[in-house]
Scaffold this active site. Structure first.
Site, short mmCIF file in Angstrom:
data_model
loop_
_atom_site.label_atom_id
_atom_site.label_comp_id
_atom_site.label_asym_id
_atom_site.label_seq_id
_atom_site.Cartn_x
_atom_site.Cartn_y
_atom_site.Cartn_z
N ASP A 1 0.86 -1.18 0.00
CA ASP A 1 0.00 0.00 0.00
C ASP A 1 0.90 1.24 0.00
OD1 ASP A 1 1.10 0.27 2.51
OD2 ASP A 1 -0.80 0.25 3.59
N ASP B 1 -3.24 4.40 2.66
CA ASP B 1 -3.56 4.65 4.07
C ASP B 1 -3.30 6.12 4.37
OD1 ASP B 1 -4.25 2.09 4.58
OD2 ASP B 1 -2.65 1.68 6.03
N ASP C 1 1.39 4.71 2.32
CA ASP C 1 0.96 5.35 3.57
C ASP C 1 1.34 6.83 3.56
OD1 ASP C 1 0.46 2.67 5.12
OD2 ASP C 1 2.46 2.46 4.27
P1 UTP Z 1 2.18 -1.06 6.54
O1 UTP Z 1 1.31 -2.20 6.90
O2 UTP Z 1 1.74 -0.23 5.40
O3 UTP Z 1 3.62 -1.67 6.30
O4 UTP Z 1 2.32 -0.17 7.82
P2 UTP Z 1 4.83 -1.14 5.43
O5 UTP Z 1 5.99 -1.18 6.31
O6 UTP Z 1 4.50 0.16 4.77
O7 UTP Z 1 5.04 -2.24 4.35
P3 UTP Z 1 4.15 -2.55 3.05
O8 UTP Z 1 3.03 -1.57 3.00
O9 UTP Z 1 3.68 -3.95 3.25
O10 UTP Z 1 5.05 -2.44 1.90
C1 UTP Z 1 3.21 0.91 7.91
C2 UTP Z 1 3.49 1.20 9.35
O11 UTP Z 1 2.36 1.79 9.95
C3 UTP Z 1 2.23 1.37 11.28
C4 UTP Z 1 3.19 0.26 11.51
O12 UTP Z 1 4.22 0.69 12.30
C5 UTP Z 1 3.73 -0.06 10.13
O13 UTP Z 1 5.08 -0.35 10.19
N1 UTP Z 1 0.84 0.94 11.53
C6 UTP Z 1 0.14 0.28 10.59
C7 UTP Z 1 0.26 1.23 12.72
O14 UTP Z 1 0.89 1.84 13.58
N2 UTP Z 1 -1.02 0.84 12.97
C8 UTP Z 1 -1.74 0.18 12.04
O15 UTP Z 1 -2.92 -0.17 12.29
C9 UTP Z 1 -1.16 -0.11 10.82
MG MG Z 2 2.72 0.43 3.68
#
Ligand code: UTP
Ligand code: MG
Length: 472
Positions: free
Chosen positions: A346, A396, A348
């Site tokens: 995704d 996100d 963020d």
């Molecule tokens: P992601 O699930 O998007 O992971 O959450 P990522 O590291 O970007 O990897 P991809 O997307 O699989 O490539 C990003 C960060 O947001 C925080 C977590 O710390 C996570 O590392 N997070 C995510 C939260 O704090 N709460 C949540 O409910 C979801």
């Molecule tokens: Mg992510």
């Protein structure tokens, strides 16, 4: 991994004679033309033995390589046999040899391949005993004594620097499959054990090639070590193989690949006897959440990873929409892309605006979604899949008050394991509570303020770890 069998080992060198100690190969042989001026080799005698070393030196020189008898600052490549990266580093430290980030520490397989090719072959992870840029990531105090770095690895990911350069992928891939399987079986303890093990191995500046290399590395429980040992010996883990063939694992993997489907739903579908998504989609008695409906509708798009170019393009759209309502807002890409990942599941974003009110903050995201919804309708785009010129991407969006932006940025940058260990470290080592909003000091009974991530690390008494070193 077993070391490659080496045909040169079989060459008969005649009866061993006692030789004068200083007699290096270059002194007994005619000088050879040096073809590769940029490379200066040194072959380690330790575990290789004098005879074989002399033989390899002579052969390499005949092939046009410059091989030195003695260690010196001009050496660019150190070649060793049956030694792990940590052993070579330890030996070099014993010799008081300065290990620069440019120095290549290589397995003999590199030299043998290069001699066979008649030219130096590219050095890759399979040849490298120690990651080449390893000293660039360490603090100066530790750089002086490389082997200490290996011995003093913290159990907390927030005290390790973990880049995307993973020298132990063969092990970490295996651990991640096992951790995921334990997660599917709701065995949190074993799941965490394998996740922590994967995380610590990702931070190592060398590849583990023998069990001796695992000495002093934290977070490697017996169960984990058994897997490492099997992979070293057989090149694969029988447990991982069994998991990959397991029906429950395969089904959960498939079901959770649908956006909006978690463990509970997967469990339900599995118990109902479902093994494919098509059958599930056709079951009229099942009720799907709006997220799951979108998950099925855009399944193909969402399982294909998001590229950085796509993430940047989405970033422009997010900024444009956010600025329509809050022109002063800062929009920062967080998550994996901020840590330097080239792809993600995704994109963020963290949004924050100086001077925004509680109301502004509450209303921004609904307003943005509404704007996009209206644009979609106006442009005539619908969920039609045929001949479509767009791709569905998961985004996100997080909005936070301006004073909390440093905590939110740190919390949403990840990785998840890094965040988990930051909080664990705060609780156990500092008696503080950290989350995505604030840092509370339980001893002083106060909230600690921070304007930047650096300040939060400082409050916690931690060295600052850059986002691209948080890939734990
Ligand atoms: P992601 O699930 O998007 O992971 O959450 P990522 O590291 O970007 O990897 P991809 O997307 O699989 O490539 C990003 C960060 O947001 C925080 C977590 O710390 C996570 O590392 N997070 C995510 C939260 O704090 N709460 C949540 O409910 C979801
Ligand atoms: Mg992510």
């Amino acid at each position: 991994m077993p070391l490659p069998t080496n045909p040169l080992q079989m060459v008969h060198l005649g009866p061993r004679k006692k030789k004068p100690r200083q007699m290096g190969a270059s002194m007994v042989c005619p000088s050879h033309d040096i073809k590769f001026q940029d490379l200066v080799l040194y072959i380690l005698e330790k575990k290789m033995g004098t005879t074989r070393r002399a033989f390899l030196m002579e052969l390499a020189r005949r092939k046009g390589f410059r091989v030195e008898d003695e260690l010196s600052d001009s050496i660019t490549h150190i070649v060793a046999e049956n030694n792990s990266g940590s052993e070579v580093l330890e030996w070099l430290q014993g010799q008081n040899h300065k290990v620069s980030s440019q120095l290549e520490l290589l397995d003999v397989s590199w030299l043998i391949e290069s001699m066979a090719a008649g030219t130096p072959v590219e050095t890759t992870g399979k040849h490298q005993l120690v990651k080449r840029d390893y000293s660039a990531n360490l603090n100066p105090e530790l750089q002086k004594t490389p082997p200490l770095v290996i011995k003093k690895i913290s159990q907390y990911a927030c005290q390790r620097r973990t880049t995307l350069n993973n020298y132990n992928q063969i092990f970490t891939d295996a651990f991640e499959v096992l951790a995921e399987n334990y997660e599917f079986r709701e065995n949190e303890v074993f799941c965490l054990a394998f996740m922590r093990a994967a995380s610590v191995l990702k931070s190592l500046p060398f590849t583990i090639i023998s069990m001796k290399d695992t000495e002093g590395i934290p977070c490697l429980e017996d169960k984990v070590k058994c897997v490492i040992e099997e992979i070293i010996e057989d090149g694969e883990s029988s447990e991982v193989k069994a998991v990959l063939n397991d029906e429950r694992y395969q089904s959960f993997k498939l079901f959770t690949s649908v956006f909006g489907v978690g463990l509970k739903t997967s469990e339900k579908w599995f118990r109902m006897g479902y093994r494919t998504l098509n059958k599930i989609k056709l079951d009229k008695t099942l009720k799907f959440t709006p997220m799951q409906k979108a998950g099925f509708l855009y399944y193909e798009d969402l399982v294909s990873c998001v590229t950085r170019a796509e993430a940047e393009a989405v970033g422009m759209l997010v900024k444009e929409a956010v600025w329509a309502f809050l022109p002063e807002a800062f929009v920062t890409m967080t998550g994996g892309f901020r840590r330097g990942k080239k792809i993600g599941h995704d994109v963020d974003f963290l949004i924050t605006s100086p001077g925004s009110t509680d109301e502004d903050e509450e209303q921004l995201l609904p307003k943005v979604i509404n704007l996009w919804e209206r644009k979609r309708v106006d442009s005539g785009k619908c969920s039609q899949q045929e001949g479509k010129t767009w791709k569905a991407i998961r985004v996100d969006l997080v909005m936070c008050p301006y004073e909390r932006r440093a905590f939110a940025l740190l919390g949403w940058t990840g990785s998840r394991q890094f965040e988990r260990d930051l909080r664990r470290y705060a609780t156990h080592e500092r008696k503080m509570i950290l989350d995505n909003h604030a840092l509370y000091d339980k001893t002083k009974k106060i909230f600690l303020k921070a304007e930047s991530e650096e300040e939060i690390f400082a409050h916690l008494g931690l060295d600052y770890i850059e986002p691209w070193e948080r890939n734990a």
